[in-house]
Motif scaffolding. Structure first.
Motif, PDB file in Angstrom:
ATOM      1  N   VAL A 158       1.139  -0.893  -0.018  1.00 14.92           N
ATOM      2  CA  VAL A 158       0.461   0.109   0.364  1.00 14.92           C
ATOM      3  C   VAL A 158       0.843   1.243  -0.415  1.00 14.92           C
ATOM      4  N   ARG A 159       2.294   1.294   1.004  1.00 17.40           N
ATOM      5  CA  ARG A 159       2.643   2.301   1.022  1.00 17.40           C
ATOM      6  C   ARG A 159       3.445   2.888  -0.147  1.00 17.40           C
ATOM      7  N   VAL A 160       4.078   1.388  -1.155  1.00 14.17           N
ATOM      8  CA  VAL A 160       4.711   2.222  -1.802  1.00 14.17           C
ATOM      9  C   VAL A 160       3.497   2.269  -3.106  1.00 14.17           C
ATOM     10  N   ILE A 161       2.547   2.281  -3.577  1.00 14.33           N
ATOM     11  CA  ILE A 161       2.337   2.307  -4.665  1.00 14.33           C
ATOM     12  C   ILE A 161       1.326   3.280  -3.935  1.00 14.33           C
ATOM     13  N   ALA A 162       0.947   3.981  -3.540  1.00 10.31           N
ATOM     14  CA  ALA A 162       0.641   4.993  -2.494  1.00 10.31           C
ATOM     15  C   ALA A 162       1.859   6.074  -3.084  1.00 10.31           C
ATOM     16  N   HIS A 163       3.597   5.973  -2.410  1.00  7.72           N
ATOM     17  CA  HIS A 163       4.551   7.059  -3.324  1.00  7.72           C
ATOM     18  C   HIS A 163       4.347   7.189  -4.343  1.00  7.72           C
ATOM     19  N   MET A 164       4.652   5.575  -5.475  1.00  2.71           N
ATOM     20  CA  MET A 164       4.441   6.246  -7.271  1.00  2.71           C
ATOM     21  C   MET A 164       3.324   6.395  -7.434  1.00  2.71           C
ATOM     22  N   LEU A 165       2.286   6.861  -7.245  1.00  4.52           N
ATOM     23  CA  LEU A 165       1.304   7.426  -7.251  1.00  4.52           C
ATOM     24  C   LEU A 165       1.265   8.366  -7.242  1.00  4.52           C
ATOM     25  N   GLY A 166       2.089   8.996  -6.312  1.00  2.00           N
ATOM     26  CA  GLY A 166       1.270  10.671  -5.724  1.00  2.00           C
ATOM     27  C   GLY A 166       0.710  11.039  -4.003  1.00  2.00           C
ATOM     28  N   VAL A 167       0.051   9.908  -4.340  1.00  2.00           N
ATOM     29  CA  VAL A 167      -1.137   9.728  -3.039  1.00  2.00           C
ATOM     30  C   VAL A 167      -0.220   9.797  -1.515  1.00  2.00           C
ATOM     31  N   PRO A 168      -0.810  11.153  -0.585  1.00  2.00           N
ATOM     32  CA  PRO A 168      -0.596  10.379   0.739  1.00  2.00           C
ATOM     33  C   PRO A 168      -0.993   9.262   1.266  1.00  2.00           C
ATOM     34  N   ALA A 169       0.887   9.248   2.124  1.00  2.00           N
ATOM     35  CA  ALA A 169       0.158   7.476   2.862  1.00  2.00           C
ATOM     36  C   ALA A 169      -0.384   7.969   4.281  1.00  2.00           C
ATOM     37  N   ALA A 170      -1.120   8.769   4.128  1.00  2.00           N
ATOM     38  CA  ALA A 170      -1.991   9.265   5.332  1.00  2.00           C
ATOM     39  C   ALA A 170      -2.932   8.284   4.723  1.00  2.00           C
ATOM     40  N   ASP A 171      -3.563   8.528   3.672  1.00  2.00           N
ATOM     41  CA  ASP A 171      -4.704   7.930   3.285  1.00  2.00           C
ATOM     42  C   ASP A 171      -4.573   6.362   3.104  1.00  2.00           C
ATOM     43  N   GLU A 172      -3.277   5.923   3.589  1.00  2.00           N
ATOM     44  CA  GLU A 172      -3.758   3.965   4.160  1.00  2.00           C
ATOM     45  C   GLU A 172      -4.976   3.076   4.067  1.00  2.00           C
ATOM     46  N   GLU A 173      -5.477   4.083   4.957  1.00  2.00           N
ATOM     47  CA  GLU A 173      -6.337   2.946   5.782  1.00  2.00           C
ATOM     48  C   GLU A 173      -6.801   3.350   4.774  1.00  2.00           C
ATOM     49  N   MET A 174      -7.384   3.658   4.250  1.00  2.00           N
ATOM     50  CA  MET A 174      -8.827   4.398   2.960  1.00  2.00           C
ATOM     51  C   MET A 174      -8.426   3.077   2.082  1.00  2.00           C
ATOM     52  N   PHE A 175      -7.144   3.059   1.335  1.00  2.00           N
ATOM     53  CA  PHE A 175      -7.007   2.112   0.381  1.00  2.00           C
ATOM     54  C   PHE A 175      -7.371   0.589   0.414  1.00  2.00           C
ATOM     55  N   THR A 176      -6.592   0.496   1.758  1.00  2.00           N
ATOM     56  CA  THR A 176      -6.533  -0.531   2.336  1.00  2.00           C
ATOM     57  C   THR A 176      -8.615  -1.325   2.500  1.00  2.00           C
ATOM     58  N   ASN A 177      -9.368  -0.639   2.965  1.00  2.00           N
ATOM     59  CA  ASN A 177     -10.315  -0.939   3.308  1.00  2.00           C
ATOM     60  C   ASN A 177     -11.101  -0.869   1.582  1.00  2.00           C
ATOM     61  N   TRP A 178     -10.714  -0.074   1.193  1.00  2.00           N
ATOM     62  CA  TRP A 178     -11.062  -0.328  -0.750  1.00  2.00           C
ATOM     63  C   TRP A 178     -11.017  -1.585  -1.155  1.00  2.00           C
ATOM     64  N   ALA A 179      -9.482  -1.871  -1.097  1.00  2.00           N
ATOM     65  CA  ALA A 179      -9.201  -3.333  -1.620  1.00  2.00           C
ATOM     66  C   ALA A 179     -10.017  -4.575  -0.507  1.00  2.00           C
ATOM     67  N   VAL A 180     -10.656  -4.501   0.297  1.00  2.00           N
ATOM     68  CA  VAL A 180     -11.335  -5.543   1.051  1.00  2.00           C
ATOM     69  C   VAL A 180     -12.194  -5.501   0.910  1.00  2.00           C
ATOM     70  N   ARG A 181     -12.532  -4.684   0.856  1.00  2.00           N
ATOM     71  CA  ARG A 181     -14.116  -4.390   0.109  1.00  2.00           C
ATOM     72  C   ARG A 181     -14.804  -5.002  -1.313  1.00  2.00           C
ATOM     73  N   ILE A 182     -13.366  -4.369  -2.272  1.00  2.00           N
ATOM     74  CA  ILE A 182     -13.841  -4.649  -3.742  1.00  2.00           C
ATOM     75  C   ILE A 182     -13.444  -5.827  -3.821  1.00  2.00           C
ATOM     76  N   LEU A 183     -11.958  -6.913  -3.099  1.00  2.00           N
ATOM     77  CA  LEU A 183     -11.524  -7.889  -3.693  1.00  2.00           C
ATOM     78  C   LEU A 183     -11.719  -8.967  -2.672  1.00  2.00           C
ATOM     79  N   GLN A 184     -12.078  -8.779  -1.354  1.00  2.00           N
ATOM     80  CA  GLN A 184     -12.273  -9.491  -0.305  1.00  2.00           C
ATOM     81  C   GLN A 184     -13.544 -10.130  -0.044  1.00  2.00           C
ATOM     82  N   GLU A 185     -14.068  -9.080   0.464  1.00  2.00           N
ATOM     83  CA  GLU A 185     -15.134  -9.030   0.667  1.00  2.00           C
ATOM     84  C   GLU A 185     -16.174  -8.824  -0.222  1.00  2.00           C
ATOM     85  N   GLY A 186     -16.149  -8.152  -1.472  1.00  2.00           N
ATOM     86  CA  GLY A 186     -16.761  -8.121  -2.710  1.00  2.00           C
ATOM     87  C   GLY A 186     -17.930  -9.111  -3.009  1.00  2.00           C
ATOM     88  N   PHE A 187     -16.896 -10.601  -3.175  1.00  2.00           N
ATOM     89  CA  PHE A 187     -17.522 -11.038  -3.797  1.00  2.00           C
ATOM     90  C   PHE A 187     -19.275 -12.272  -3.360  1.00  2.00           C
TER      91      PHE A 187
END
Length: 415
Positions: A158-187
């Motif tokens: 999460v932190r590596v791709i946030a750095h590459m995209l140029g978005v705040p590392a402080a948004d990490e929890e939000m990014f992880t939440n999206w990943a979980v809802r889309i790719l883990q819980e979403g099915f």
């Protein structure tokens, strides 16, 4: 075994993997390897009508055939389960080029991103990744136990791709939440997945607008700026294309690598002989990483049949889906000697953990680097470790299979 629910529909447990496949069945998530062996012995292309007509070959050659055949198989529906219809402006809400693109669009969509993921660029990310891993380990190593997935593996990508995209590392929890809802819980809750997709696209819409509002010489050197400044035939990228690519880079950069790192640490915790050998022979790290990728490949991708075709004697019709289980291909005994055995110094290892054909993962160099650094830094700071409670380990499956809880412990003595 009780019924599960997918959206508003009850899902009964399958009694026939070959004719009624369910890759979301908890038994499949827990042990897909046994299912693949059973299928190879009797029905090497499984079938399902649970969520529309879908096929799943388990042999390496059959999966490779599908991956390379863009005349009969389209990438426009890559999800193992389709989202509910949600359209804007008369077209689907989300595309994620280049992974959802077919030729000829795929060629130029992929070419835009290739330089950002070339070996030289990824080399510059290595010290940044090392620093991120060490920061996490500063707190982990202070104790004698941790959750190797939640406290470590999930944070690095999460932190590596946030750095590459140029978005705040402080948004990490939000990014992880999206990943979980889309790719883990979403099915099992498709509306939850859809809501998270919309939130992600809105987030990147705001970031894109911020870049566009800046003078060119004041824009940061990151992936969002790259996409904002890209032109095709003298025209900027279509906004839908641009936001879809941002979505892909974030989601593909999180859950897959998180799963690979977690599976690797789970393996080392449960196979002390491999952990000891890698500590004693650190030069084995590259071959160990390739073998970990083969044995614990996380990703299954889908293709849509667009023209009548036969695969391994199975007549597939337009509209059918084919689930390309790259993890199954990597356990095929026709391709790999002792395929279910982890061999840390395996010499012949032509695995397809990163896919095959034109859609082979363009982030493979990044993922390999993150996996290598995560393991090296963990072994450097954490003494010999083991599972603290094997029953507490949890796995998710579907599009991406990986451990989500790995409680481990170690003594206070350094290795």
């Amino acid at each position: 075994m009780t019924e599960r629910t997918a959206g508003d529909f009850p899902i009964s447990p399958t009694t026939d993997w070959g004719r009624d496949l369910d890759i979301l069945d908890p038994r499949y998530v827990a042990d897909p390897f046994g299912v693949w062996r059973e299928l190879r012995d009797g029905c090497p292309v499984a079938f399902s009508e649970r969520r529309g007509r879908a096929w799943m070959p388990v042999n390496y050659d059959d999966i490779s055939t599908v991956a390379h055949d863009t005349d009969h198989f389209s990438s426009r529906r890559i999800g193992v389960v389709d989202l509910p219809e949600n359209e804007r402006e008369g077209r689907p809400l989300l595309t994620a080029p280049p992974i959802t693109s077919d030729p000829p669009e795929h060629t130029w969509a992929r070419r835009i991103l290739l330089p950002a993921f070339a070996p030289g660029r990824i080399e510059t990310m290595t010290p940044i990744t090392q620093s991120l891993a060490r920061e996490l380990l500063d707190s982990i190593a202070a104790g004698c136990q941790a959750d190797a997935a939640r406290d470590y593996a999930q944070h690095i990508p999460v932190r590596v791709i946030a750095h590459m995209l140029g978005v705040p590392a402080a948004d990490e929890e939000m990014f992880t939440n999206w990943a979980v809802r889309i790719l883990q819980e979403g099915f099992n809750d498709l509306q939850k997945s859809l809501d998270a997709i919309i939130e992600t696209l809105e987030y990147f819409g705001a970031r894109v607008d911020e870049r566009a509002a800046l003078p060119a010489d004041q824009r940061p050197d990151d992936l969002i700026t790259l996409l904002v400044e890209t032109e095709i035939d003298g025209e900027p990228l279509d906004r839908r294309h641009l936001l879809g690519t941002c979505f892909l880079l974030l989601l593909a950069g999180i859950d897959t690598t998180w799963s690979a790192i977690g599976s690797s640490l789970w393996h080392l915790a449960t196979h002390p002989e491999d952990q000891a050998r890698l500590r004693a022979e650190p030069d084995l790290i590259d071959s160990a990483v390739e073998e970990l990728l083969r044995v614990y490949s996380p990703v299954t991708m889908a293709r849509e049949v667009i023209a009548d075709v036969d695969v391994a004697g199975c007549p597939m019709k337009p509209g059918d889906k084919v689930l390309m289980s790259f993890p199954a291909a990597n356990r095929d005994p026709a391709q790999f000697e002792n395929p279910d055995e982890f061999i840390i110094d395996r010499e012949r290892n032509r695995h397809v953990a990163f896919g095959s054909g034109i859609h082979r993962c363009l982030g493979s160099n990044l993922a390999r680097m993150e996996l290598r650094v995560a393991i090296q830094e963990w072994l450097t700071r954490i003494p010999t470790f083991e599972l603290a409670d094997p029953a507490a380990v949890t796995w998710t499956g579907g599009q991406v299979r990986g451990p989500r809880a790995i409680p481990v412990r170690w003594s206070a003595t350094k290795p």
